[in-house]
Design a protein around this motif. Structure first.
Motif, mmCIF file in Angstrom:
data_model
loop_
_atom_site.group_PDB
_atom_site.id
_atom_site.type_symbol
_atom_site.label_atom_id
_atom_site.label_comp_id
_atom_site.label_asym_id
_atom_site.label_seq_id
_atom_site.Cartn_x
_atom_site.Cartn_y
_atom_site.Cartn_z
ATOM 1 N N MET A 72 17.164 28.071 -11.412
ATOM 2 C CA MET A 72 18.445 28.658 -12.126
ATOM 3 C C MET A 72 18.443 30.051 -11.785
ATOM 4 O O MET A 72 19.704 30.512 -11.543
ATOM 5 C CB MET A 72 18.389 28.198 -13.582
ATOM 6 N N MET A 73 17.534 30.722 -12.091
ATOM 7 C CA MET A 73 17.627 32.310 -11.879
ATOM 8 C C MET A 73 17.963 32.772 -10.424
ATOM 9 O O MET A 73 18.853 33.577 -10.513
ATOM 10 C CB MET A 73 16.167 32.775 -12.247
ATOM 11 N N GLY A 74 17.229 31.995 -9.484
ATOM 12 C CA GLY A 74 17.743 32.139 -8.005
ATOM 13 C C GLY A 74 19.159 31.830 -7.778
ATOM 14 O O GLY A 74 19.900 32.667 -7.277
ATOM 15 N N GLU A 75 19.589 30.931 -8.340
ATOM 16 C CA GLU A 75 20.926 30.261 -8.170
ATOM 17 C C GLU A 75 21.938 31.398 -8.611
ATOM 18 O O GLU A 75 23.019 31.969 -8.223
ATOM 19 C CB GLU A 75 21.046 29.110 -8.751
ATOM 20 N N TYR A 76 21.785 31.874 -9.866
ATOM 21 C CA TYR A 76 22.454 32.761 -10.341
ATOM 22 C C TYR A 76 22.674 34.276 -9.614
ATOM 23 O O TYR A 76 23.469 34.714 -9.636
ATOM 24 C CB TYR A 76 21.974 33.060 -11.902
ATOM 25 N N SER A 95 21.731 34.838 -6.720
ATOM 26 C CA SER A 95 22.517 34.520 -5.525
ATOM 27 C C SER A 95 24.140 34.495 -5.471
ATOM 28 O O SER A 95 24.932 35.114 -4.751
ATOM 29 C CB SER A 95 22.109 33.060 -4.840
ATOM 30 N N GLY A 96 24.558 34.281 -6.683
ATOM 31 C CA GLY A 96 25.941 33.982 -6.993
ATOM 32 C C GLY A 96 26.417 35.503 -7.148
ATOM 33 O O GLY A 96 27.434 35.907 -6.903
ATOM 34 N N PHE A 97 25.402 36.178 -7.835
ATOM 35 C CA PHE A 97 25.874 37.687 -8.300
ATOM 36 C C PHE A 97 26.078 38.505 -6.847
ATOM 37 O O PHE A 97 26.833 39.307 -6.912
ATOM 38 C CB PHE A 97 24.496 38.091 -9.268
ATOM 39 N N ALA A 98 25.008 38.149 -6.085
ATOM 40 C CA ALA A 98 24.850 38.794 -4.882
ATOM 41 C C ALA A 98 26.372 38.651 -4.144
ATOM 42 O O ALA A 98 26.890 39.536 -3.504
ATOM 43 C CB ALA A 98 23.759 38.275 -3.941
ATOM 44 N N ASP A 99 26.755 37.315 -4.181
ATOM 45 C CA ASP A 99 28.067 36.936 -3.392
ATOM 46 C C ASP A 99 29.282 38.096 -4.131
ATOM 47 O O ASP A 99 30.104 38.199 -3.378
ATOM 48 C CB ASP A 99 28.492 35.576 -3.721
ATOM 49 N N THR A 149 12.311 32.355 -3.299
ATOM 50 C CA THR A 149 12.103 31.662 -4.491
ATOM 51 C C THR A 149 10.636 31.798 -5.444
ATOM 52 O O THR A 149 10.319 32.819 -4.902
ATOM 53 C CB THR A 149 11.654 30.172 -3.923
ATOM 54 N N ALA A 150 10.456 31.150 -6.397
ATOM 55 C CA ALA A 150 9.192 31.702 -6.934
ATOM 56 C C ALA A 150 8.028 31.656 -6.140
ATOM 57 O O ALA A 150 7.086 32.442 -6.262
ATOM 58 C CB ALA A 150 9.073 30.861 -8.404
ATOM 59 N N ALA A 156 13.198 39.553 -13.048
ATOM 60 C CA ALA A 156 13.366 40.782 -12.332
ATOM 61 C C ALA A 156 12.913 40.540 -10.783
ATOM 62 O O ALA A 156 13.628 41.253 -9.846
ATOM 63 C CB ALA A 156 12.764 41.957 -13.077
ATOM 64 N N ARG A 157 11.859 40.045 -10.641
ATOM 65 C CA ARG A 157 11.533 39.984 -9.307
ATOM 66 C C ARG A 157 12.458 39.234 -8.371
ATOM 67 O O ARG A 157 12.692 39.432 -7.266
ATOM 68 C CB ARG A 157 9.878 39.367 -9.178
ATOM 69 N N LEU A 158 12.830 37.988 -8.996
ATOM 70 C CA LEU A 158 13.684 36.974 -8.237
ATOM 71 C C LEU A 158 15.002 37.752 -7.862
ATOM 72 O O LEU A 158 15.544 37.596 -6.969
ATOM 73 C CB LEU A 158 13.943 35.478 -9.019
ATOM 74 N N ILE A 159 15.314 38.522 -9.017
ATOM 75 C CA ILE A 159 16.974 38.755 -8.854
ATOM 76 C C ILE A 159 16.506 40.227 -7.813
ATOM 77 O O ILE A 159 17.517 40.325 -6.743
ATOM 78 C CB ILE A 159 17.448 39.378 -10.299
ATOM 79 N N LEU A 160 15.678 41.028 -8.113
ATOM 80 C CA LEU A 160 15.582 42.207 -7.075
ATOM 81 C C LEU A 160 15.230 41.588 -5.649
ATOM 82 O O LEU A 160 15.949 42.399 -4.688
ATOM 83 C CB LEU A 160 14.456 43.028 -7.334
ATOM 84 N N ALA A 161 14.500 40.724 -5.432
ATOM 85 C CA ALA A 161 14.205 40.045 -3.986
ATOM 86 C C ALA A 161 15.604 39.616 -3.225
ATOM 87 O O ALA A 161 15.860 40.086 -2.345
ATOM 88 C CB ALA A 161 13.285 38.984 -4.149
#
Ligand code: HEM
Length: 459
Positions: free
Chosen positions: A134-138, A140-144, A311-312, A417-422
């Motif tokens: 879910m964090m990855g998906e969010y 990614s959407g944020f990056a878009d 991903t994690a 933080a790591r997933l979003i920053l990555a």
């Protein structure tokens, strides 16, 4: 190169005569209450650091003794070894304690322990990892949604993202792009406790406009939680969020958490978990944007993953990114000071500290102390090697606090933080519009005074 630490420790740990008072600012304009001290803590902390070469600095606020502790051994004594001899005290009672007195941050003793035990399983490693997709998906959407080549106020944008992630985790609701009581509550509370405004200095019962708005927003949040609970009871679907755990898990005596306490726990998690994580990301992005060679190293590491949203499972292959976050939390710890009050007289740093004093344990000073860190003001993620960490006194670095009251959300926050920053660094190169050095404001969390603007450029 200077040694990391050790020499200074021997210099400062000296015997004190009985009854000796620690040095400190005499008659500085600190009259008033604790919040006035919090109002311009920068000037205060900087002054204590520069003028008094002491690990214990004494000051008085409105007739109360204040002590600032900056030696890792004393911090460890307070947070870990003798934590039972301390309570959170006035500062916490007047902030989150005024909104959520039965929430995990505010309670103490047996009451706190009972709730911490009940809630802890929601933060076990395996459980946290289930939130990663879910964090990855969010992320990614944020990056878009980021406009390539245009300036964005990144701290505000990231607060929106971490709030969305938290709403999903706590309540299993998708609040992306929606005006909700959840978003409104967190904004209004932040405004109420913004120490640059007048409202933060008055108790919550005083009917100022900000207090009335805050109480209304808290009530709206509680009502929204009640509505979600009612909907769930009607739909009979199994959920796996914090709310279900709070509603269903039993205490050892077979009872469950009473409804008001459930609401206040959710409010506490919203308050503790959203701005802190957004600020960690904000500072990490700012530091990378102003240190292009470090940013290039992050890109190299990400490019070696071979594409796809991180991903994690990829996190283990991103050690430099992890060091970047560690270093950002050292330089800009979002929770920049921890407060405690001793319930009995205690010995710290060779001094007797009276019961009822307000102790400040400022990460801000300790994390930038040249006894523990070479070039402490420099952003050097690569300093975080295994051998450096082995040598570092344990409480020379405590962005998440320590001992039994350490941050329950630490794993959650670092994974997020790591997933979003990555995800963001994989997609963009950041250029900073805001220039260093940052103008900071110590509110409940450490905020950039004028926000941080960056230009994301698609890679
Ligand atoms: C980078 C982000 C974060 C930082 C820097 C941070 C920092 C801290 C610190 C320093 C404390 C200890 C306060 C004290 O001892 O007085 C704390 C406690 C706490 N944090 Fe965090 N936090 C972060 C993220 C989170 C998240 C994501 C959550 C929840 C999802 C959370 C929930 C809590 C709670 C409930 C406590 C009180 C724990 C207790 O007393 O048992 N935090 N946090």
């Amino acid at each position: 190169m200077a040694t990391s630490h050790g020499d200074g420790e021997a210099e400062r740990r000296v015997e004190r005569a009985p009854g000796e008072t620690p040095p400190g600012p005499d008659g500085v304009p600190l009259a008033g209450n604790t919040f006035q001290f919090v109002r311009d803590p920068f000037a205060f902390y900087e002054r204590c650091r520069e003028e008094f070469d002491s690990d214990v600095v004494h000051y008085r606020i409105a007739g109360t003794n204040g002590y600032m502790l900056t030696h890792p051994d004393d911090i460890q004594t307070v947070l870990v070894e003798r934590d039972r001899d301390f309570v959170k005290g006035t500062v916490v009672e007047q902030s989150i304690g005024a909104i959520a007195p039965t929430g995990l941050i505010s309670t103490s003793g047996a009451e706190w322990q009972r709730d911490r035990n009940l809630i802890q399983p929601a933060f076990y490693r395996e459980r946290i990892e289930t939130h990663a997709p879910m964090m990855g998906e969010y992320a990614s959407g944020f990056a878009d949604s980021l406009p390539s080549g245009e300036p964005v106020r990144i701290d505000d944008r990231l607060k929106g993202l971490t709030l969305d992630v938290l709403a999903k985790t706590l309540l299993d609701v998708d609040v992306r792009d929606k005006q909700t009581a959840i978003g409104h509550a967190s904004e209004t509370i932040a405004e109420r406790f913004d120490t640059s405004g007048f409202s933060a200095y008055l108790p919550l019962w005083v009917p100022t406009p900000a207090n009335l708005r805050c109480k209304r927003a808290v009530q709206d949040f509680f009502d929204a939680v009640d509505e979600i609970i009612a909907e769930r009871q009607a739909e009979d679907e199994e959920r796996d969020d914090l709310l279900s755990l709070l509603l269903e898990r039993e205490y050892p005596d077979g009872t469950t958490m009473e409804p008001q306490r459930v609401r206040e726990q959710l409010m506490t998690f919203l308050f503790a978990g959203h701005e802190t994580t957004a600020l960690t990301l904000t500072y990490a992005i700012f530091l990378l944007a102003t240190n292009p060679e470090k940013q290039a190293r992050v890109h190299e590491e990400l490019d070696a993953l071979g594409g796809g949203t991180p991903t994690a499972a990829d996190l283990a292959d991103l050690p430099y990114l992890e060091q970047v976050i560690q270093e950002a939390l050292r330089l800009y710890p979002p929770a920049f000071v921890i407060f405690r009050e001793p319930t009995n007289d205690v010995e710290l740093g060779g001094y007797t500290i009276p019961a009822g004093s307000t102790l400040s344990l400022p990460q801000w000073n300790v994390h930038r102390d040249s006894r523990w860190y070479d070039d402490p003001e420099q952003f050097r993620p690569e300093r975080w090697t295994e051998s450096m960490e082995e040598e570092l006194p344990e409480y020379a670095y405590y962005p998440f606090g320590g001992g039994p009251r350490h941050c329950i959300g630490m794993r959650f926050a670092t994974m997020e933080a790591r997933l979003i920053l990555a995800t963001l660094c994989q997609r963009f190169e950041f250029e900073s519009v805001t220039e260093a050095p940052l103008d900071l404001s110590m509110q409940i969390t450490l905020q950039p005074s004028d926000g941080i603007d960056v230009i994301p450029r698609a890679r």
